[in-house]
Motif scaffolding. Structure first.
Motif, PDB file in Angstrom:
ATOM      1  N   MET A 194     -34.577 -45.813  22.273  1.00 22.16           N
ATOM      2  CA  MET A 194     -33.566 -46.439  21.430  1.00 22.16           C
ATOM      3  C   MET A 194     -32.274 -46.573  22.205  1.00 22.16           C
ATOM      4  SD  MET A 194     -32.600 -43.386  18.756  1.00 22.16           S
ATOM      5  CE  MET A 194     -34.297 -43.267  18.192  1.00 22.16           C
ATOM      6  N   CYS A 195     -31.456 -47.529  21.781  1.00 16.21           N
ATOM      7  CA  CYS A 195     -30.143 -47.723  22.396  1.00 16.21           C
ATOM      8  C   CYS A 195     -29.156 -48.168  21.324  1.00 16.21           C
ATOM      9  CB  CYS A 195     -30.209 -48.718  23.559  1.00 16.21           C
ATOM     10  SG  CYS A 195     -30.680 -50.397  23.084  1.00 16.21           S
ATOM     11  N   LEU A 196     -27.874 -48.074  21.652  1.00 15.96           N
ATOM     12  CA  LEU A 196     -26.793 -48.359  20.701  1.00 15.96           C
ATOM     13  C   LEU A 196     -25.841 -49.355  21.341  1.00 15.96           C
ATOM     14  CD1 LEU A 196     -24.916 -45.767  18.563  1.00 15.96           C
ATOM     15  CD2 LEU A 196     -23.596 -47.306  19.997  1.00 15.96           C
ATOM     16  N   VAL A 203     -23.387 -54.627  25.357  1.00 18.21           N
ATOM     17  CA  VAL A 203     -24.411 -53.968  26.170  1.00 18.21           C
ATOM     18  C   VAL A 203     -24.999 -52.810  25.374  1.00 18.21           C
ATOM     19  CG1 VAL A 203     -24.851 -52.695  28.304  1.00 18.21           C
ATOM     20  CG2 VAL A 203     -23.255 -54.623  28.311  1.00 18.21           C
ATOM     21  N   CYS A 204     -26.319 -52.771  25.318  1.00 19.11           N
ATOM     22  CA  CYS A 204     -27.000 -51.701  24.578  1.00 19.11           C
ATOM     23  C   CYS A 204     -27.197 -50.514  25.506  1.00 19.11           C
ATOM     24  CB  CYS A 204     -28.336 -52.202  24.039  1.00 19.11           C
ATOM     25  SG  CYS A 204     -28.977 -51.220  22.660  1.00 19.11           S
ATOM     26  N   ARG A 205     -26.592 -49.385  25.185  1.00 17.65           N
ATOM     27  CA  ARG A 205     -26.646 -48.195  26.022  1.00 17.65           C
ATOM     28  C   ARG A 205     -27.630 -47.180  25.438  1.00 17.65           C
ATOM     29  NH1 ARG A 205     -21.810 -50.532  26.609  1.00 17.65           N
ATOM     30  NH2 ARG A 205     -20.857 -50.463  28.693  1.00 17.65           N
ATOM     31  N   THR A 206     -28.502 -46.679  26.311  1.00 20.99           N
ATOM     32  CA  THR A 206     -29.559 -45.771  25.871  1.00 20.99           C
ATOM     33  C   THR A 206     -28.970 -44.515  25.249  1.00 20.99           C
ATOM     34  OG1 THR A 206     -30.999 -46.571  27.639  1.00 20.99           O
ATOM     35  CG2 THR A 206     -31.590 -44.478  26.616  1.00 20.99           C
ATOM     36  N   CYS A 207     -29.525 -44.094  24.134  1.00 23.41           N
ATOM     37  CA  CYS A 207     -29.110 -42.852  23.483  1.00 23.41           C
ATOM     38  C   CYS A 207     -30.334 -41.993  23.235  1.00 23.41           C
ATOM     39  CB  CYS A 207     -28.358 -43.119  22.181  1.00 23.41           C
ATOM     40  SG  CYS A 207     -29.280 -44.115  20.987  1.00 23.41           S
ATOM     41  N   CYS A 222     -24.816 -51.599  16.286  1.00 20.39           N
ATOM     42  CA  CYS A 222     -26.198 -52.039  16.157  1.00 20.39           C
ATOM     43  C   CYS A 222     -27.115 -51.092  16.926  1.00 20.39           C
ATOM     44  CB  CYS A 222     -26.379 -53.465  16.687  1.00 20.39           C
ATOM     45  SG  CYS A 222     -25.336 -54.702  15.873  1.00 20.39           S
ATOM     46  N   PHE A 223     -28.379 -51.068  16.492  1.00 17.33           N
ATOM     47  CA  PHE A 223     -29.384 -50.224  17.137  1.00 17.33           C
ATOM     48  C   PHE A 223     -30.568 -51.093  17.563  1.00 17.33           C
ATOM     49  CE2 PHE A 223     -27.182 -47.530  14.084  1.00 17.33           C
ATOM     50  CZ  PHE A 223     -26.815 -46.450  14.874  1.00 17.33           C
ATOM     51  N   GLN A 224     -31.176 -50.702  18.683  1.00 18.24           N
ATOM     52  CA  GLN A 224     -32.427 -51.302  19.132  1.00 18.24           C
ATOM     53  C   GLN A 224     -33.437 -50.183  19.345  1.00 18.24           C
ATOM     54  OE1 GLN A 224     -32.135 -54.056  22.410  1.00 18.24           O
ATOM     55  NE2 GLN A 224     -30.132 -54.834  21.733  1.00 18.24           N
ATOM     56  N   VAL A 225     -34.637 -50.364  18.797  1.00 15.09           N
ATOM     57  CA  VAL A 225     -35.691 -49.352  18.890  1.00 15.09           C
ATOM     58  C   VAL A 225     -36.955 -50.060  19.376  1.00 15.09           C
ATOM     59  CG1 VAL A 225     -37.019 -47.599  17.663  1.00 15.09           C
ATOM     60  CG2 VAL A 225     -34.642 -48.040  17.016  1.00 15.09           C
ATOM     61  N   TRP A 226     -37.677 -49.429  20.315  1.00  9.77           N
ATOM     62  CA  TRP A 226     -38.882 -50.051  20.847  1.00  9.77           C
ATOM     63  C   TRP A 226     -39.821 -48.992  21.423  1.00  9.77           C
ATOM     64  CZ3 TRP A 226     -34.267 -49.651  23.253  1.00  9.77           C
ATOM     65  CH2 TRP A 226     -34.250 -49.197  24.556  1.00  9.77           C
ATOM     66  N   TRP A 227     -41.071 -49.424  21.634  1.00 13.61           N
ATOM     67  CA  TRP A 227     -42.051 -48.581  22.321  1.00 13.61           C
ATOM     68  C   TRP A 227     -41.978 -48.892  23.807  1.00 13.61           C
ATOM     69  CZ3 TRP A 227     -43.139 -45.198  18.929  1.00 13.61           C
ATOM     70  CH2 TRP A 227     -43.430 -45.520  17.606  1.00 13.61           C
ATOM     71  N   ASN A 228     -41.773 -47.887  24.620  1.00 13.87           N
ATOM     72  CA  ASN A 228     -41.659 -48.085  26.062  1.00 13.87           C
ATOM     73  C   ASN A 228     -43.057 -48.209  26.666  1.00 13.87           C
ATOM     74  OD1 ASN A 228     -41.021 -48.159  28.739  1.00 13.87           O
ATOM     75  ND2 ASN A 228     -39.901 -46.231  28.784  1.00 13.87           N
ATOM     76  N   LYS A 229     -43.456 -49.450  26.984  1.00 17.40           N
ATOM     77  CA  LYS A 229     -44.797 -49.712  27.491  1.00 17.40           C
ATOM     78  C   LYS A 229     -44.848 -49.833  29.008  1.00 17.40           C
ATOM     79  CE  LYS A 229     -46.066 -52.133  23.252  1.00 17.40           C
ATOM     80  NZ  LYS A 229     -46.604 -53.379  22.665  1.00 17.40           N
ATOM     81  N   GLY A 230     -43.811 -49.389  29.683  1.00 14.17           N
ATOM     82  CA  GLY A 230     -43.816 -49.421  31.144  1.00 14.17           C
ATOM     83  C   GLY A 230     -43.655 -50.827  31.665  1.00 14.17           C
ATOM     84  N   ASP A 231     -44.657 -51.317  32.393  1.00 13.68           N
ATOM     85  CA  ASP A 231     -44.581 -52.637  32.996  1.00 13.68           C
ATOM     86  C   ASP A 231     -44.734 -53.753  31.968  1.00 13.68           C
ATOM     87  OD1 ASP A 231     -44.253 -51.445  35.410  1.00 13.68           O
ATOM     88  OD2 ASP A 231     -46.380 -51.500  35.943  1.00 13.68           O
ATOM     89  N   GLU A 232     -45.364 -53.469  30.812  1.00 10.96           N
ATOM     90  CA  GLU A 232     -45.512 -54.498  29.796  1.00 10.96           C
ATOM     91  C   GLU A 232     -44.172 -54.745  29.092  1.00 10.96           C
ATOM     92  OE1 GLU A 232     -48.712 -53.753  27.128  1.00 10.96           O
ATOM     93  OE2 GLU A 232     -49.889 -52.684  28.635  1.00 10.96           O
TER      94      GLU A 232
END
Length: 613
Positions: A194-196, A203-207, A222-232
């Motif tokens: 996630m980042c804020l 700029v979304c900074r990792t938290c 604002c918040f961004q949330v995602w699954w870290n899939k590496g190279d994908e």
């Protein structure tokens, strides 16, 4: 019909994706490979939508809407619709055929009743695509939103590309924090990230934490949330959940507003007052210079008219902390005035913000230099006294160490029975080295006069008589001759029986201060030198100490590695008389010998197994 947070319509897509208004009938659509240029009275409108099947499996589409203005006596007609996707590098066309109902020609229906609607669902049309639609001489360019923009919590499980976690925010007034709660049903083998950010284009900074202090929450957060899939590629769930809490959180914005002010000079020579306003979000506000009062009115700041400025939305830029900065300047201000800056928002007024007094800075730096000088002088004084104390401590340690070395004890160094110049030289060097280490050393090679006057056995006993009280140690040098002499001595002891016992008793009486008898005994006869006599006498003492169980505490063996110790003819191990005595190989074990002599006896070595002899 439903809409996502980005207001994209979600339309059910069926086989009949071409529809007409009530004023038009016989509507058909055909693929066309020919672009027909024609003039046609139409109004073109293109919008991106989501084409779904029963509300699921949504894909990006284009909704093309045409308002038809039929000409007089025109019933059957067609319209050519083409679109271009840069990824394809070619145009794709379709022909829309239709028939106008006569009622529309008679003016009984308005032009608003004549329209065509086409849902364009093509694999070439995808998220983030740029599509240009041509109808006759009209054209419209549309950019479809990206997956990250579409994949919100409302689209989770609806859009095929949206493999994102859904989350919500909870304002906890009791703990004064905001919690991010991820839906537990959204299980994934990938780690959650996630980042804020502040504002949509920030700029979304990792938290790492899932909580945010309430005092730092703002409407533009604002918040961004995602699954870290590496190279994908990892699509993100984006949410700005506090935009509807403006009244509650706007105070946090203004409490974190700061303004820096600097006086300067323009190129024209006039005076200016430059300022930088920093805030967590872009704010609507006005700024103006003011003159600060003096004396009783020092808390007042009177506005300078004709300088008020309104903050513009297109000048804000983000700084390294994630806050937004607005620069500005007031030109041609009056020199000599105590000028500051005021800021006024919708419900807040902040200030005055004044330039930092240069005299205060000068006083601050002067104080810093003065403190540095005082610390340097104090350090020098401490070093001076510490140097004297260290010097006294070093001298006391030196005196103590010298006294300790001087009282290390007495050592008797005995040569082997054979006469060998190189071995005798090594014995003398060993004696000198021990003297240099602070030991009192007696070497039989250095005491020839005493040996001749007293005799070998009396001289040896005179050296060993204070062994217990003064810590005297006797060192025997082991060579092939010494090895053989010890074996012969033991063999004669075994053969002569009681005669050998009398010799041992004579040694014990000598240690008690009585007269020594039996010096002419057969065990001491046939010796080649007085040093050989001393060596044989030492063997008698070792035998006596063995009976008392303390031979290893009083006698040591040393072997010079340059000379072999074991005779070639000997098939057995160390002579029985030498077993149990500490033995050191020189020079490789010189430090071990010194430690043994300085610290006292250690556990004796068992024979010479593993040692070079």
């Amino acid at each position: 019909m439903k809409k996502t947070t980005l207001e994209l319509e979600m339309l059910d897509y069926k086989s009949e994706h071409f529809t007409c208004s009530k004023g038009i009938s016989n509507c058909t659509v055909k693929a066309s490979a020919v672009v027909l240029i024609q003039e046609c009275p139409v109004d073109l409108e293109v919008q991106p939508v989501l084409c779904c099947r029963q509300g699921m499996a949504c894909r990006p589409c284009l909704h093309i809407h045409l308002d038809i203005q039929p000409r007089n006596h025109q019933t059957a007609s067609y319209v050519n619709v083409c679109y271009n996707v840069p990824e394809l590098g070619m145009d794709i066309c379709k022909i829309l055929e239709f028939t106008v109902i006569p009622a529309a020609l008679d003016g009984q229906a308005t032009s608003k009743q004549a329209w065509l609607s086409l849902l364009l669902k093509d694999n070439a049309v995808s998220f983030n695509s740029q599509v240009t639609v041509y109808v006759c001489s009209h054209h419209s360019k549309v950019v479809l939103p990206s997956v990250d923009e579409v994949c919100s919590s409302a689209a989770q499980g609806v859009v095929e590309e949206c493999d994102i976690p859904s989350f919500s925010t909870l304002i906890d007034q009791e703990s004064n924090e905001v919690r991010l709660q991820v839906n537990k049903a959204d299980d994934s083998p990938y780690p959650l990230e996630m980042c804020l950010q502040h504002e949509d284009n920030g700029v979304c900074r990792t938290c790492k934490e899932s909580t945010v202090p309430l005092h730092s929450v703002t409407p533009c957060m604002c918040f961004q949330v995602w699954w870290n899939k590496g190279d994908e590629r990892s699509h993100r769930s984006i949410s700005c959940p506090f935009r509807n809490h403006t009244e509650l959180l706007q105070r946090n914005v203004w409490e974190n507003v700061s303004v820096s002010v600097v006086q300067g000079q323009m190129n024209s020579g006039g005076a200016m007052l430059s300022w930088n306003l920093t805030a967590p979000c872009r704010v609507e506000a006005e700024v103006w210079p003011c003159q600060k009062g003096a004396g009783l009115d020092m808390d007042r700041c009177t506005e300078l008219f004709a300088f008020r400025q309104h903050l513009s939305d297109d000048i804000w830029r983000e700084n390294s902390r994630g806050h937004w900065l607005m620069p500005g300047v007031f030109e041609d201000v009056v020199l000599g005035l105590d000028l500051c800056v005021m800021v006024k928002g919708k419900n807040s007024e902040l200030g005055p913000f004044c330039p930092i007094d240069s005299s205060w800075w000068h006083w601050r730096w002067s104080l810093l230099v003065l403190l540095s000088l005082m610390l340097a002088v104090l350090a020098a004084i401490c070093l001076y006294f510490l140097h004297g104390k260290l010097k006294r401590w070093a001298w006391e340690w030196y005196q103590k160490e010298c006294g300790r070395l001087a009282n290390r004890g007495h050592i008797v160094l005995l040569s082997p029975p054979d006469v060998d110049g190189s071995v005798s030289e090594l014995v003398c060097e060993l004696g000198s080295s021990l003297c240099a280490q602070g030991f009192s050393v007696s070497v039989d090679l250095w005491s020839r006069a005493e040996l001749c006057s007293l005799g070998p056995l009396p001289w040896l006993h005179s050296q060993l008589q204070h062994l217990d009280s003064q810590g005297i140690r006797a060192i025997l040098v082991l060579t092939q001759a010494a090895w053989e002499r010890a074996e012969d001595w033991v063999r004669q002891w075994d053969q002569q029986g009681q005669q050998g016992k009398d010799i041992v008793q004579g040694v014990e009486k000598e240690e008690g201060g009585e007269e020594v008898e039996g010096e002419d005994n057969g065990l001491l006869q046939g010796l080649s030198s007085p040093y050989a006599d001393v060596f044989s006498a030492a063997l008698s003492c070792i035998k006596a100490e063995h009976k008392l169980g303390c031979a290893g505490e009083r006698f040591l063996l040393v072997h010079f590695e340059a000379h072999s110790a074991k005779p070639p003819s000997s098939e057995r191990g160390l002579p029985e008389l030498f077993q149990g005595l500490p033995m050191f190989h020189l020079p490789s074990q010189s430090q071990g010998l010194l430690a043994e002599l300085a610290m006292g006896p250690t556990v004796p070595e068992a024979g010479i197994g593993g040692h070079r002899v």
